[in-house]
Design an enzyme around this catalytic site. Structure first.
Site, short mmCIF file in Angstrom:
data_model
loop_
_atom_site.label_atom_id
_atom_site.label_comp_id
_atom_site.label_asym_id
_atom_site.label_seq_id
_atom_site.Cartn_x
_atom_site.Cartn_y
_atom_site.Cartn_z
N ALA A 137 22.62 -4.82 55.62
CA ALA A 137 23.85 -4.22 55.09
C ALA A 137 23.55 -3.06 54.16
O ALA A 137 24.28 -2.05 54.15
CB ALA A 137 24.66 -5.28 54.35
N LYS A 188 15.22 -16.49 63.72
CA LYS A 188 14.40 -15.49 63.02
C LYS A 188 14.48 -15.68 61.51
O LYS A 188 13.55 -15.34 60.78
CB LYS A 188 14.80 -14.07 63.45
CG LYS A 188 16.24 -13.68 63.17
CD LYS A 188 16.44 -13.06 61.79
CE LYS A 188 17.91 -12.79 61.54
NZ LYS A 188 18.17 -12.26 60.19
N THR A 245 13.50 -8.76 59.36
CA THR A 245 13.77 -9.85 58.42
C THR A 245 12.48 -10.36 57.78
O THR A 245 12.50 -10.82 56.64
CB THR A 245 14.51 -11.00 59.13
OG1 THR A 245 15.61 -10.48 59.87
CG2 THR A 245 15.04 -12.01 58.13
N ARG A 252 16.98 -11.58 52.37
CA ARG A 252 17.12 -12.69 51.43
C ARG A 252 16.25 -13.88 51.86
O ARG A 252 15.75 -14.63 51.01
CB ARG A 252 18.59 -13.10 51.33
CG ARG A 252 19.17 -13.66 52.61
CD ARG A 252 20.66 -13.85 52.54
NE ARG A 252 21.36 -12.58 52.59
CZ ARG A 252 22.69 -12.48 52.72
NH1 ARG A 252 23.43 -13.57 52.81
NH2 ARG A 252 23.26 -11.30 52.77
#
Length: 336
Positions: A137, A188, A245, A252
């Site tokens: 994002a 993932k 990721t 996160r």
């Protein structure tokens, strides 16, 4: 111009709202929290997207009926653990053949349902689709070039969503393999937790590359057992999403993994990250699916042991490395 309601004002829902508004569409964002809506309306910035500006044309509401009614597309952007609850609340306001684009990633722990499975159960009158890929994002909200994929059962629906979301900074591909897209998007996050643990332990690039490579193998192994197309896992929602990721400062799941590698338990890590860490919830589901389909997933198994059985990450790495010797690709054979 399309009328779009976005259910959820997390970073991803807000970033998509910015993108879609800049694409010339009429956008309305919903949150059940009045303080969030007041802050977004007043400041036109998101607390976790400080470099992004929300266009003046974006509307905000706490009224779920308002954000759902008379919309061409509804974007489901709540965390995956709240998808069922929110969809149930939306049901009175959803028309027949309403397009719902789910952008959350995760598998429901109790039922092993994907996000579109849940939407189809709770909103059977709607047309459930999914948008996924390597798309933080923080970057989408600033117009950084990104590519994603839309999964839908109907090609015309996929093409319509593609046209709405596509821009010179946001490339959209389409695919019929909804299940593969969702399995990749959920698993993932589990592998990304382990990638963060590698960093937290102070290991290096070799270790990370091994985890990413063997992680995509585990994802594809389970996905094909479930009926997905293997090629999906080597596309944007498999390998692409896994790379970003596992490596990005914005992830996160990776950040939580780093903390766990340094000695935090998963609850302490989530508290520190201050955002929903989807991989923690998908880890149990991944393990249960592996058992259900009789698929070997050693990385997912070790992540579960670390998260829920207090196994030391260092011991988990040792156990992964000391497993029985095997070949890399069982489908290959020697001439001699």
């Amino acid at each position: 111009m399309a009328k779009i309601g976005i259910v959820g004002t997390g970073t991803w829902g807000t970033a998509l709202g910015i993108h879609l508004s800049n694409n010339g569409h009429e956008v309305e964002l919903w949150s059940k929290f009045p303080d969030e809506i007041e802050s977004l309306s007043k400041n036109h910035t998101h607390i976790n997207l400080p470099e992004a500006v929300i266009p003046d044309g974006v509307a905000f509401t706490t009224d779920l009926k308002k954000v759902c009614m008379d919309k061409d597309i509804i974007v489901m952007a709540v965390p995956s653990i709240f998808t069922r609850q929110t969809a149930c609340q939306m049901k009175p306001y959803i028309r027949v053949n309403q397009i719902v684009v789910c952008v959350a990633k995760g598998i429901e722990e109790d039922t092993l349902k994907t996000q579109t499975d849940i939407i189809e159960e709770e909103l059977p009158m709607a047309e459930a689709t999914v948008l996924s890929g390597p798309s933080h994002a923080e970057e989408v909200s600033r117009g950084i070039p990104t590519a994603v994929v839309v999964g839908a059962r109907n090609k015309k629906t996929a093409e319509y969503i593609q046209n709405v979301f596509m821009s010179t900074r946001f490339r959209v591909y389409i695919s019929p393999d909804i299940l593969g897209i969702e399995v990749g998007g959920a698993l993932k996050n589990v592998i990304a937790l382990s990638a963060g643990m590698v960093d937290g332990l102070g290991y290096g690039d070799n270790s990370l590359a091994a985890l990413i490579t063997r992680g995509i193998t585990e994802m594809g192994r389970l996905g094909t057992a479930m009926g997905c197309d293997l090629i999906t896992f080597y596309g944007l929602t498999g390998l692409g999403d896994l790379i970003v990721t596992c490596q990005s400062k914005h992830s996160r799941n990776r950040r939580a993994g780093v903390l766990i590698g340094k000695g935090y338990n998963y609850e302490q890590a989530m508290e520190e990250v201050k955002m929903v860490v989807e991989g923690v919830y998908s880890a149990k589901a991944g393990k249960q699916l592996a058992m259900k389909y009789n698929v070997e997933m050693p990385i997912v198994e070790e992540v579960n042991q670390i998260l829920f059985n207090n196994k030391a990450p260092k011991d988990a790495v040792n156990d992964l490395l000391c497993r029985d010797k095997t070949v890399e690709h069982p489908m290959l054979s020697w001439d001699k």
